[in-house]
Design an enzyme around this catalytic site. Structure first.
Site, PDB file in Angstrom:
ATOM      1  N   ALA A 133      -5.532 -11.872   3.680  1.00 15.34           N
ATOM      2  CA  ALA A 133      -4.501 -12.423   2.788  1.00 15.34           C
ATOM      3  C   ALA A 133      -4.032 -11.361   1.797  1.00 15.34           C
ATOM      4  CB  ALA A 133      -5.049 -13.646   2.059  1.00 15.34           C
ATOM      5  N   SER A 134      -4.954 -10.537   1.305  1.00 10.26           N
ATOM      6  CA  SER A 134      -4.565  -9.491   0.342  1.00 10.26           C
ATOM      7  C   SER A 134      -3.619  -8.490   0.999  1.00 10.26           C
ATOM      8  CB  SER A 134      -5.797  -8.778  -0.228  1.00 10.26           C
ATOM      9  OG  SER A 134      -6.396  -7.901   0.720  1.00 10.26           O
ATOM     10  N   SER A 146      -2.562  -3.177   6.159  1.00  6.80           N
ATOM     11  CA  SER A 146      -3.440  -3.112   7.341  1.00  6.80           C
ATOM     12  C   SER A 146      -2.742  -3.796   8.502  1.00  6.80           C
ATOM     13  CB  SER A 146      -4.749  -3.843   7.058  1.00  6.80           C
ATOM     14  OG  SER A 146      -5.480  -4.059   8.264  1.00  6.80           O
ATOM     15  N   ASN A 177      -3.893   3.170  -2.459  1.00  2.00           N
ATOM     16  CA  ASN A 177      -4.685   3.087  -1.235  1.00  2.00           C
ATOM     17  C   ASN A 177      -6.079   2.500  -1.433  1.00  2.00           C
ATOM     18  OD1 ASN A 177      -5.654   4.232   1.495  1.00  2.00           O
ATOM     19  ND2 ASN A 177      -6.943   5.308   0.001  1.00  2.00           N
ATOM     20  N   TYR A 214      -9.480 -10.515   2.584  1.00  2.00           N
ATOM     21  CA  TYR A 214      -8.953  -9.190   2.922  1.00  2.00           C
ATOM     22  C   TYR A 214      -7.598  -9.332   3.623  1.00  2.00           C
ATOM     23  CZ  TYR A 214      -8.795  -4.448   4.900  1.00  2.00           C
ATOM     24  OH  TYR A 214      -8.416  -3.172   5.236  1.00  2.00           O
TER      25      TYR A 214
HETATM   26  N1  NAD Z   1     -10.943   1.807   7.536  1.00  2.00           N
HETATM   27  C1  NAD Z   1     -10.153   0.968   8.179  1.00  2.00           C
HETATM   28  O1  NAD Z   1     -10.376   0.610   9.328  1.00  2.00           O
HETATM   29  C2  NAD Z   1      -8.908   0.430   7.503  1.00  2.00           C
HETATM   30  C3  NAD Z   1      -7.976  -0.267   8.283  1.00  2.00           C
HETATM   31  C4  NAD Z   1      -6.830  -0.769   7.681  1.00  2.00           C
HETATM   32  C5  NAD Z   1      -6.641  -0.589   6.327  1.00  2.00           C
HETATM   33  N2  NAD Z   1      -7.569   0.088   5.584  1.00  2.00           N
HETATM   34  C6  NAD Z   1      -7.316   0.239   4.155  1.00  2.00           C
HETATM   35  O2  NAD Z   1      -7.232   1.615   3.854  1.00  2.00           O
HETATM   36  C7  NAD Z   1      -7.626   1.823   2.493  1.00  2.00           C
HETATM   37  C8  NAD Z   1      -8.670   2.906   2.439  1.00  2.00           C
HETATM   38  O3  NAD Z   1      -9.749   2.503   3.240  1.00  2.00           O
HETATM   39  P1  NAD Z   1     -10.912   3.490   3.701  1.00  2.00           P
HETATM   40  O4  NAD Z   1     -11.375   2.991   5.003  1.00  2.00           O
HETATM   41  O5  NAD Z   1     -10.467   4.884   3.546  1.00  2.00           O
HETATM   42  O6  NAD Z   1     -12.018   3.089   2.586  1.00  2.00           O
HETATM   43  P2  NAD Z   1     -13.256   3.901   1.957  1.00  2.00           P
HETATM   44  O7  NAD Z   1     -14.264   2.867   1.599  1.00  2.00           O
HETATM   45  O8  NAD Z   1     -13.646   5.055   2.815  1.00  2.00           O
HETATM   46  O9  NAD Z   1     -12.604   4.474   0.605  1.00  2.00           O
HETATM   47  C9  NAD Z   1     -12.153   3.620  -0.402  1.00  2.00           C
HETATM   48  C10 NAD Z   1     -12.076   4.386  -1.712  1.00  2.00           C
HETATM   49  O10 NAD Z   1     -11.585   3.479  -2.711  1.00  2.00           O
HETATM   50  C11 NAD Z   1     -12.379   3.610  -3.879  1.00  2.00           C
HETATM   51  N3  NAD Z   1     -12.364   2.351  -4.634  1.00  2.00           N
HETATM   52  C12 NAD Z   1     -12.906   1.157  -4.266  1.00  2.00           C
HETATM   53  N4  NAD Z   1     -12.710   0.261  -5.236  1.00  2.00           N
HETATM   54  C13 NAD Z   1     -12.023   0.883  -6.227  1.00  2.00           C
HETATM   55  C14 NAD Z   1     -11.534   0.483  -7.507  1.00  2.00           C
HETATM   56  N5  NAD Z   1     -11.702  -0.764  -7.971  1.00  2.00           N
HETATM   57  N6  NAD Z   1     -10.873   1.388  -8.260  1.00  2.00           N
HETATM   58  C15 NAD Z   1     -10.688   2.666  -7.800  1.00  2.00           C
HETATM   59  N7  NAD Z   1     -11.140   3.101  -6.622  1.00  2.00           N
HETATM   60  C16 NAD Z   1     -11.802   2.221  -5.844  1.00  2.00           C
HETATM   61  C17 NAD Z   1     -13.774   3.968  -3.373  1.00  2.00           C
HETATM   62  O11 NAD Z   1     -14.558   4.579  -4.389  1.00  2.00           O
HETATM   63  C18 NAD Z   1     -13.435   4.904  -2.208  1.00  2.00           C
HETATM   64  O12 NAD Z   1     -13.311   6.242  -2.649  1.00  2.00           O
HETATM   65  C19 NAD Z   1      -8.090   0.466   1.973  1.00  2.00           C
HETATM   66  O13 NAD Z   1      -7.045  -0.154   1.265  1.00  2.00           O
HETATM   67  C20 NAD Z   1      -8.399  -0.292   3.247  1.00  2.00           C
HETATM   68  O14 NAD Z   1      -8.309  -1.680   3.073  1.00  2.00           O
HETATM   69  C21 NAD Z   1      -8.687   0.607   6.150  1.00  2.00           C
END
Ligand code: NAD
Length: 255
Positions: free
Chosen positions: A156-157, A140, A86, A154
């Protein structure tokens, strides 16, 4: 406290914040043993302690650290039943293709896509040996829809995460291992708050397209992950599991 994940050992990356943190808590409530892999050594130990789990400092772009994360889960608790891959980033320097440079592109690909490859590669041998497992990779809604407010790397990933998850789900479907892509809509987490604090107009533009008229709360995503991790979803694999407030189904939204 429920028991939907009783006896399961779960590895959660990015478990120190947002969707990952909410999932750590929900998993523990449902009886799972939780191993949190994250870069964040400030919050990590406390998060793990809260759920009587384990924190492993881990950069998900580093193959050795990722292998060590899953090995620690197995050595400590005896199995790896769930991998919630995640961790992800959404930095402001990843923007329109016209202004995003190669370094910004590569950084996002490494953290969002290569990491999922590494985590799946590390988790699968345990799951194949056990003949059971559920992998949930966070993609996402932007993996299935285009946005004019672009973050090109983002998007593309996440497309890569979605198609990789689909392929792994198909490949291992007869070996007891399920692989699904969780596709959240916009979620009220630090990742999104940070991005939109810099650009309120962008936030407002996105809100218009959500039929429910609000962002999701992280707990609403955590509930979906519990379902995908549990045996309740035993016939679901290779899916794009959209939890998006209706965005992907909308053409015109209510006022
Ligand atoms: N928030 C949104 O609107 C949303 C929407 C769609 C998808 N997502 C995806 O959901 C996932 C979680 O997002 P979130 O909003 O909870 O993010 P967030 O920023 O609240 O949390 C992300 C966590 O990942 C950790 N992290 C970052 N880089 C890292 C690395 N290289 N190694 C280990 N840990 C690492 C951070 O320390 C943090 O604890 C992500 O993949 C994000 O792309 C989020």
């Amino acid at each position: 406290m429920g028991a939907r994940l009783q006896g399961k050992v779960a590895v959660i990356t990015g478990g120190c914040s947002g969707i990952g943190l909410a999932t750590v808590r929900r998993f523990a409530e449902e009886g799972a043993r939780v191993v949190v892999g994250d870069l964040d050594t400030t919050h990590g130990p406390r998060v793990a302690q809260e759920v009587d789990g384990l924190f492993v400092e881990c950069d998900v772009t580093d193959a050795e650290q990722v292998e060590a994360l899953f090995r620690t889960a197995f050595d400590t608790y005896g199995s790896v039943d769930v991998a919630f891959n995640n961790a992800g980033i959404s930095p402001p320097e990843d923007d329109s293709i016209l202004t995003t440079d190669l370094d910004a592109w590569r950084k996002v690909q490494e953290v969002n896509l290569t990491s999922v490859y590494l985590c799946c590669k590390a988790a699968l041998p345990y799951m194949l040996e056990q003949k059971r497992g559920s992998i949930i990779n966070t993609a996402s809604f932007v993996a299935v829809m285009g946005a004019a407010t672009s973050q090109i790397s983002y998007t593309a990933s996440k497309g890569g995460v979605l198609s990789m998850s689909r392929e792994l789900g198909v490949q291992f479907a007869r070996e007891g291992v399920r692989v699904n892509a969780l596709c959240p809509g916009p979620v009220n987490t630090p990742l999104l708050q940070e991005l939109f604090a810099k650009d309120p107009e962008r936030a407002a533009r996105r809100m218009v397209h959500i039929p429910m008229g609000r962002f999701a709360e992280p707990e609403e995503l955590a509930d979906a992950v519990v379902f995908l991790a549990s045996d309740e979803s035993s016939f679901i694999t290779a899916s794009q599991f959209l939890v998006d407030g209706g965005i992907s189904g909308a053409y015109v939204t209510p006022l």
